[in-house]
Design an enzyme around this catalytic site. Sequence first.
Site, PDB file in Angstrom:
ATOM      1  N   ASP A   1      -3.442   7.286  -3.787  1.00  0.00           N
ATOM      2  CA  ASP A   1      -4.778   8.003  -3.835  1.00  0.00           C
ATOM      3  C   ASP A   1      -5.038   8.972  -2.681  1.00  0.00           C
ATOM      4  OD1 ASP A   1      -4.785   5.585  -2.669  1.00  0.00           O
ATOM      5  OD2 ASP A   1      -6.938   5.440  -3.175  1.00  0.00           O
TER       6      ASP A   1
ATOM      7  N   ASP B   1       0.734  -1.036  -0.062  1.00  0.00           N
ATOM      8  CA  ASP B   1       0.025   0.052   0.071  1.00  0.00           C
ATOM      9  C   ASP B   1       0.933   1.329  -0.048  1.00  0.00           C
ATOM     10  OD1 ASP B   1      -2.079   1.566   0.098  1.00  0.00           O
ATOM     11  OD2 ASP B   1      -2.501   1.515   2.073  1.00  0.00           O
TER      12      ASP B   1
END
Length: 521
Positions: free
Chosen positions: A120, A85
């Site tokens: 994001d 991540d």
Amino acid sequence: MFEIVEKDEVARIGKLYTRHGVIETPALFPVINPSKQYVELSRIRELGFNQVITNAYIIRGTYGDTAREVGLHELLGWDGPLMTDSGAYQILQYGHIEVSPDDALRYQVEVGSDIGVILDIPTSYPRPRELVEVEVNETIRRARRAILQLKELDPEHRMLIVGPTQGGVYRDLLAYSAKAVSRLPFDIYAIGSPTTLLQSYNFTSIVKMILTVKAIIPPGKPVHLFGVGHPLILPLAVALGIDLFDSASYMLYASDDRVILNNRTVRLSELSKDYVLDGCGKSAGELMEMSKEERIRLIAQHNLWVLSREMMEIKQRIKEHDIWGYVAQKARQHPSVYRAYLTLRGSSIFRGLIVKLASGLKVNATQLSILDDGDLARPEVQWAKRRLSKLIKGMGDLANVLVIIGDYEEPFIRTQVASEVTRMGVRVFTYNEVYGLIPIELSDVYPFSQTARVNVKPRPTKHTLRDSIILVEDKYRDLVRFIKCSGECLIIYVDSLKNIKAYERYIKVALMRNGDETPRT
């Protein structure tokens, strides 16, 4: 590369190829804490997980250049597929992190991640719409930038890249995000930020998010649902087409002395002292006497075991072509799941998804149990009703036909009653509450003869009969009012369909009188 090898309606089993091995989907990535991991990676593999996910932002802050030099797999001691991540979860928690989107992506490539995620901006909940709109547009900008950047950073395309969609409960923004991101050549598409919804058991909103994105994303691409890892929601998510999950639930719950079970989560103190946790072989009483650290380790191991068994069961149900039977079973284990399940019946997006991705065809299909109106949302039912309606409409005028309502063995076409009525030379339909009118020729086609139904409210038929006969067993007389008729529609009540031969002459005469001709086949 992603290869679909097995399907059951919208659900599928696939193979996702990475540099360090093949991931069989649907798959869950346990979240690995690079600083302190309670369950050893070797044990995680023994529990059935061939893939893990860790946080590149934390790796960067803890190990920096060392991870670049030795590589992430060597650093963690893991030789299987490894996903990273980017730090978006920390943005969700703290609102900001000290790394740019470009640097976050570059670092994941440099440490050798098999699957990387762009940085994001996750949509938190609740959050004002105007702020979410700004964040969605920024995520799209970053997605476009990342694709261009990867051409230079990873020209051999060694790292698979994930493109997240954002927008949360604002489904128009989520659809806008999905359309924009799906135009970019990501290897995996993801649905971001359901974590807060999961914590409040808002499964209905999660289901609506999945449907919104799945209706837009290219069907041949894998879809990842971030932050979801509980046995209650996993089957429904897979049935709606989700392929990948990641979750730290096994550790988060263990740290709070919470135990994941097949259909619920309970606190350790709520369990009987002699209740044994299968995933670690210890009783609740034994665990309560251990040190906090040892207790966390063993509960986390048990929680992983439950999640692993759940994923195995889901895959098995797909192979048996019974994923929706399992979803229906799971839905009745918790009110929040059942509410989410019920929303499917009224969802036009879900109906469109069935048309787009489901076939309705089953090999060695099991019995289809319709326990109440909620099960009418099942793809098998919706697909069958849609095709049946088109077929009957193509038959033209439904005049001078015989409709039979009553108890008979399935499939109807192979019964003695069927042989009697077909010998009369009339067009025959049966009627039931789920499908309405069924031509006798289709009574042995799945799912018509395999559907067991209880507690289903009858609804009027879509097609109108003219000058016809309804032959109905007396105990089903209430169903007659749901059949639309015009002209001289005669209703004959009988004690048993087994005596149908006694009515042969009467049926022939009545249909000839209505149609002014001999009965039609």
